[in-house]
Design a protein around this motif. Sequence first.
Motif, PDB file in Angstrom:
ATOM      1  N   ALA A  39      -2.388  -4.008   3.026  1.00 50.61           N
ATOM      2  CA  ALA A  39      -2.886  -2.713   2.588  1.00 50.61           C
ATOM      3  C   ALA A  39      -4.324  -2.782   2.085  1.00 50.61           C
ATOM      4  CB  ALA A  39      -1.968  -2.144   1.500  1.00 50.61           C
ATOM      5  N   GLN A  40      -4.606  -3.704   1.163  1.00 47.92           N
ATOM      6  CA  GLN A  40      -5.928  -3.753   0.566  1.00 47.92           C
ATOM      7  C   GLN A  40      -6.990  -4.126   1.590  1.00 47.92           C
ATOM      8  OE1 GLN A  40      -6.606  -2.557  -2.476  1.00 47.92           O
ATOM      9  NE2 GLN A  40      -8.711  -2.727  -1.708  1.00 47.92           N
ATOM     10  N   ASN A  72       5.043   2.175  -2.561  1.00 42.29           N
ATOM     11  CA  ASN A  72       4.057   2.551  -3.583  1.00 42.29           C
ATOM     12  C   ASN A  72       2.629   2.536  -3.058  1.00 42.29           C
ATOM     13  OD1 ASN A  72       4.070  -0.280  -3.360  1.00 42.29           O
ATOM     14  ND2 ASN A  72       3.354  -0.552  -5.455  1.00 42.29           N
ATOM     15  N   LYS A  73       2.424   2.018  -1.836  1.00 39.79           N
ATOM     16  CA  LYS A  73       1.076   1.988  -1.254  1.00 39.79           C
ATOM     17  C   LYS A  73       0.913   2.949  -0.072  1.00 39.79           C
ATOM     18  CE  LYS A  73       0.245  -2.722  -2.785  1.00 39.79           C
ATOM     19  NZ  LYS A  73      -0.081  -4.114  -2.440  1.00 39.79           N
ATOM     20  N   ARG A 111      -1.847   5.975  -0.352  1.00 45.59           N
ATOM     21  CA  ARG A 111      -3.251   5.595  -0.160  1.00 45.59           C
ATOM     22  C   ARG A 111      -3.525   5.252   1.297  1.00 45.59           C
ATOM     23  NH1 ARG A 111      -5.377   0.981  -3.507  1.00 45.59           N
ATOM     24  NH2 ARG A 111      -7.351   1.761  -2.698  1.00 45.59           N
ATOM     25  N   ARG A 119      -2.936  -8.454  -0.504  1.00 43.89           N
ATOM     26  CA  ARG A 119      -2.092  -7.280  -0.714  1.00 43.89           C
ATOM     27  C   ARG A 119      -2.680  -6.356  -1.772  1.00 43.89           C
ATOM     28  NH1 ARG A 119       2.720  -7.534   1.836  1.00 43.89           N
ATOM     29  NH2 ARG A 119       3.357  -9.552   2.630  1.00 43.89           N
TER      30      ARG A 119
END
Length: 251
Positions: free
Chosen positions: A88-89, A113-114, A117, A251
């Motif tokens: 994700a990041q 939870n991601k 975004r 992550r």
Amino acid sequence: MHRLFHRLLVVAKACRTTPAGDDRVATVTGRLSPSAVGERLDSVRLKIASRGRDPEAVRIVAVTKGFGPDAVSAAVAAGLHDVGENYAQELLSKASVAPNNAKWHFLGQIQRNKVARLAEVVSAWHGVDREGEAEAIASANPGVEAMVQVNVTGSPSRPGCRPSEVDDVVARCRRLPLDLSGLMAVGPEGDPDGTRSCFRWLAGKAEQLGLRELSMGMSDDFEVAVEEGATTLRLGRTLFGPRPRPAAARR
């Protein structure tokens, strides 16, 4: 298709002095070269055509995991607008500086939870294996493309729903406002016969369920995947060369 095959054959002959497996081809002064990525892409398309498939009918996702933002720019400049990330990041960081016409695919394990975004930039989710994940994606971005990931190897360390669960997961996803396009799988490592068997099973299951997409095939097994009906390939090293040493945490 015949004309395209001939053009790719000419390109392949011209590139024999700089083979795709040579990591020197992919870089220019330490940065990824769009022309080198383009040559490697032509080589992939030639292999697709040589197996009786139309290269234009097979979507290629450039997997930039572990590479810098220049990999995204090089892929887009070479004509590959579909770009994939596993973390994700890392995806969000690259998307913030990537060309606007990059189309992002999330390939990794989905963490609810991601999702919100990621939903701002992701246009295709390849790794749905539970109803809760699908619900989170549909809530954050109704109508987005999604695929159900199947653990075709049976390995407990691999993500994806069990083959026996596919029908149920697909049925539940179809009740949600999603473009459920197909199935996704990662083949077993170092087992060509097993890989072919897994991909063949996945293709049969997708046909049975009336799904149009088959996201299967990576750098080590994409030719087998093409022969077994893949419509989407996820390629990293084949396009960019060896990955740099991985970062401590993405992550």
